[in-house]
Design an enzyme around this catalytic site. Structure first.
Site, PDB file in Angstrom:
ATOM      1  CG  ASP A 144      28.501  40.041  53.119  1.00 23.97           C
ATOM      2  OD1 ASP A 144      29.326  39.647  53.961  1.00 23.97           O
ATOM      3  OD2 ASP A 144      28.007  39.298  52.250  1.00 23.97           O
ATOM      4  CG  ASP A 156      28.985  32.989  48.962  1.00 24.02           C
ATOM      5  OD1 ASP A 156      28.549  33.981  49.559  1.00 24.02           O
ATOM      6  OD2 ASP A 156      30.208  32.774  48.776  1.00 24.02           O
TER       7      ASP A 156
HETATM    8  C1  NOJ Z   1      29.627  36.666  50.072  1.00 21.04           C
HETATM    9  C2  NOJ Z   1      29.209  36.388  51.454  1.00 21.04           C
HETATM   10  O1  NOJ Z   1      27.992  36.931  51.748  1.00 21.04           O
HETATM   11  C3  NOJ Z   1      30.356  36.867  52.301  1.00 21.04           C
HETATM   12  O2  NOJ Z   1      29.975  36.986  53.616  1.00 21.04           O
HETATM   13  C4  NOJ Z   1      31.449  35.868  52.074  1.00 21.04           C
HETATM   14  O3  NOJ Z   1      32.562  36.174  52.839  1.00 21.04           O
HETATM   15  C5  NOJ Z   1      31.832  35.849  50.617  1.00 21.04           C
HETATM   16  N1  NOJ Z   1      30.699  35.789  49.752  1.00 21.04           N
HETATM   17  C6  NOJ Z   1      32.733  34.689  50.303  1.00 21.04           C
HETATM   18  O4  NOJ Z   1      32.064  33.477  50.486  1.00 21.04           O
END
Ligand code: NOJ
Ligand code: NOJ
Ligand code: CA
Ligand code: CA
Length: 726
Positions: free
Chosen positions: A366, A267
């Site tokens: 996302d 991540d």
């Molecule tokens: C990116 C992830 O895909 C997202 O969903 C998350 O909230 C943030 N990083 C923080 O971990």
């Protein structure tokens, strides 16, 4: 597998072939060209788990909490559980994934890897800044324990062994950038972003006497430096240069690797220093080489210099947001044409050194679901999957999108799995194309060539040796196109659509010189035609995974034509020890050579040599992350400070390979005229180094005086600080 069998009338040795490579290898293919394509054979457990290569895989991304509740007794109680609220836990767990594995939902689709939510223990309270629970797994508390709402260690291992028995790999999401939210206005956070190690409290964000966290001011993504050391919206940002944190993350990931995990999705890689990540990754590859890909969030289709550099230098692959956005624009929102999409394929093909190893997708947790982006048009989703599954890169299906799930922004794009219908058209499209990635190596390793293109229609060809896959997609659902003047490298013959007409595709006939008889591609239709060569005696390397490591690490070389008898593998002029050898996959141990970039070559037992696969990075030895800092380095406007030294990792005194530009704008670490950078360098090594100044035209000013020296620690981290020597 009759549907993959090519239907050919006629074949001739005399073909007009466009590439020299094709000429060389074609001769071998033609002799055995009537052998039908094999169905993907069942892979043994050892084969599934013991390779860092995902080239032939199709990944399926699961938000664990939202997939299937296989065990209601582990569901949270209290306000963090509410199935009618998309910000709360819904009960999905590893038992549920295990059940769906056993029911054949994934195997039936041809999916060969599952990427699941981060499995580590998260906070168990509501985040008051957004009223959300940690159902998504991105708010870690203890990276050594399981999230009990997803299951126990036993449940996790049962899921892994069930998957492996089916030839399916397990990829975990892992978020080492931060713990949980710890600051937002004047709010108080019940868990204070605290970090625990297997139940033992290590420290919280507020009174952080040990420096476990970075304490820069609020979110600032305006520069790469600020993106790294500031928090992401108040998430307690871990200080990876703290030796406790560094060791913690190396040990924590080993625990999950010990459970049998086959891959890691990292991540927020844009928000951690490249140096620390390289040192962490190197420790992973030395422990167990698995496939690692990072999330460098990118909103558009344009190149981003820092992102490209990370993709090529970090030693891990990236999620390919540029490709995803290009497919979304052309087939989802309709804000770009197929020509624009192909331009992105070309641009990324030259920007990424390992474009076939980047991880592709059309939607994720996302961004809006593809179905919603495409105004609920199912055929747009189907066509996007055709492109995803036949393009370069390792394709990823986002759970539920194969059932045409809808949803725009977070959390609407993370709803409960709508159904497990194995008759949805998208499910069928995926189930026809995913197995082709195993049987026809043109998809895993091939080049991409545009063959016919207008604003609505894209026809492209993938080729590896004499293996060819041709994909045709017409995104326009009200106009058909007559396709004339199409050429391919498919041998002469008639080819049926691999999808058996699921999206309307028919046959094509290839005549002399690869010319395809004129045919009609109907409105909104797509088709895939393919030729899989029989065994070849010319070795051809398709991929090497990972592309970085230290002497003794295991590396997997995949491709075709290596032969079934062991030959030899070289790194430059050095021979590597062979660990295992098949016609399509070789494992070798990185030889003890001086650090640097090497080209890998395979020679068969009969003396036939492969292509030279360049760019493999041999590191100087086990790595540690060192923060190099220089004070009083004043520069003219437009000049920057870089770091160079006597080891490969510091450019071997070559100013053009110096590390930097260094950072100079982080109040808790260093502000101009202090410059700093976190760099992965060999452990237990006496290093000589200097700082240099470079102006915009590349003119270099070296520090005067003698070299600075630092002896790096065997484990943990270090800081090496010097004063600029005028
Ligand atoms: C990116 C992830 O895909 C997202 O969903 C998350 O909230 C943030 N990083 C923080 O971990
Ligand atoms: C390499 C030398 O070893 C180092 O001491 C010197 O500063 C640079 N080259 C620049 O001349
Ligand atoms: Ca449950
Ligand atoms: Ca960070």
């Amino acid at each position: 597998m009759m549907n993959l069998q090519l239907n050919r009338r006629n074949h001739s040795l005399v073909q007009k072939l466009t590439s020299l490579l094709f000429v060389l290898i074609f001769a071998f293919g033609v002799i055995f060209n009537n052998i039908p394509v094999q169905a993907a054979t069942t892979t043994t457990d050892a084969e599934v788990t013991n390779t860092a290569s995902f080239s032939t895989d199709v990944i399926y991304q699961i938000v664990t909490d939202r997939f299937f509740d296989g065990n209601t007794s582990n569901n949270p109680t209290g306000s963090i559980f509410d199935k009618s609220n998309l910000q709360k836990y819904h009960g999905g767990d590893w038992a549920g994934i295990t059940q769906k594995l056993n029911e054949g939902y994934f195997s039936g689709m041809g999916v060969t890897a599952l990427w699941i939510s981060s499995p580590v223990e998260n906070i168990t309270t509501i985040d008051p800044s957004n009223n959300c629970a940690s159902y998504h797994g991105y708010w870690a508390k203890d990276f050594f324990k399981t999230n009990s709402y997803f299951g126990s260690v036993n449940d996790f291992q049962t899921m892994i062994s069930t998957a492996h028995a089916l030839g399916i790999k397990i990829v975990i999401d892992f978020a080492p950038n931060h713990t949980s939210t710890a600051e937002y206005g004047n709010m108080t956070f019940p868990e204070d972003g605290a970090l625990y190690k297997n139940g033992t409290y290590l420290g919280g964000f507020k009174n952080d006497s040990q420096g476990l966290f970075n304490h820069e001011s609020w979110t600032d993504f305006s520069t790469l430096e600020n993106s790294i050391y500031h928090s992401m919206y108040g998430l307690a940002d871990l200080n990876h240069q703290n030796a406790t944190v560094d060791t913690y993350m190396k040990e924590a990931i080993q625990k999950w690797l010990d459970y049998g995990v086959d891959g890691i999705r990292v991540d927020a890689v844009k928000h951690m220093s490249a140096g620390w990540q390289k040192n962490w990754l190197s420790s992973i590859y030395s422990y167990k080489p698995v496939f690692v890909f990072g999330e460098w969030f990118n909103g558009g289709v344009a190149a981003d210099t820092d992102m490209t550099k990370f993709a090529n230098d970090s030693g891990m692959s990236l999620l390919d947001f540029r490709f995803a956005n290009a497919v979304r624009n052309a087939l989802g929102s309709g804000t770009a044409t197929m020509k624009d999409l192909y331009n992105v394929v070309t641009a990324t093909g030259s920007d990424y050194e390992e474009v076939n190893d980047q991880v592709t997708f059309i939607d994720n947790h996302d961004m809006s679901r593809f179905m919603t982006l495409a105004s609920n048009n199912q055929r747009a989703v189907d066509n996007a999957y055709v492109i995803l599954l036949t393009s370069r890169g390792v394709p990823t299906i986002y759970y539920g999108s194969e059932q045409y799930a809808t949803g725009s922004t977070d959390p609407n794009n993370r709803g409960d799995m709508p159904s497990f219908n194995t008759n949805s058209t998208a499910y069928k499209v995926i189930s026809k194309l995913a197995p082709l990635r195993k049987t026809n190596p043109a998809l895993a390793y091939g080049t991409t060539t545009e063959r016919w293109l207008n604003n609505d229609v894209m026809i492209y060809e993938r080729q590896f040796g004499s293996n060819v896959v041709v994909t045709a997609v017409n995104r326009n659902q009200s106009s058909s196109y007559s396709v004339s003047g199409l050429y391919t490298n498919l041998p002469q013959g008639t080819y049926t659509d691999v999808m058996q007409g699921t999206l309307g595709g028919g046959n094509i006939t290839v005549t002399t010189g690869g010319a395809v008889n004129t045919f009609t591609l109907g409105a909104g239709q797509s088709a895939v035609w393919q030729y899989t060569a029989s065994s070849s005696t010319t070795p051809l390397i398709g991929n090497v995974d990972p592309m970085m490591g230290v002497a003794g690490n295991t590396v997997t070389i995949t491709g075709r034509g290596f032969g079934n008898t062991q030959g030899s593998v070289s790194f430059g002029t050095n021979t590597a020890q062979v660990v295992s050898w098949t016609d399509s996959s070789i494992k070798v141990s990185i030889p003890s050579v001086s650090a640097g970039k090497y080209a890998i070559k395979v020679t068969t037992s009969t003396g036939s040599a492969s292509n030279s696969y360049s760019g493999f990075e041999v590191l100087s030895g086990k790595q540690v992350s060192v923060r190099f800092k220089v004070n009083n380095a004043t520069t003219n406007y437009g000049s920057n400070v870089y770091l160079v030294g006597n080891i490969f990792e510091l450019g071997n005194w070559d100013a053009s390979k110096a590390i930097g530009p260094l950072f100079n704008n982080t109040s808790t670490i260093g502000v101009y005229p202090t410059w700093f950078f976190d760099v992965s360098v060999p452990a237990g090594t006496a290093i000589q180094y200097k700082f240099i100044k470079k102006d915009a035209s590349g003119n270099v000013v070296w520090e005067s005086g003698s070299n600075h020296t630092v002896t790096t620690p065997n484990t943990g981290t270090a800081e090496a600080t010097a004063n600029w020597q005028n």
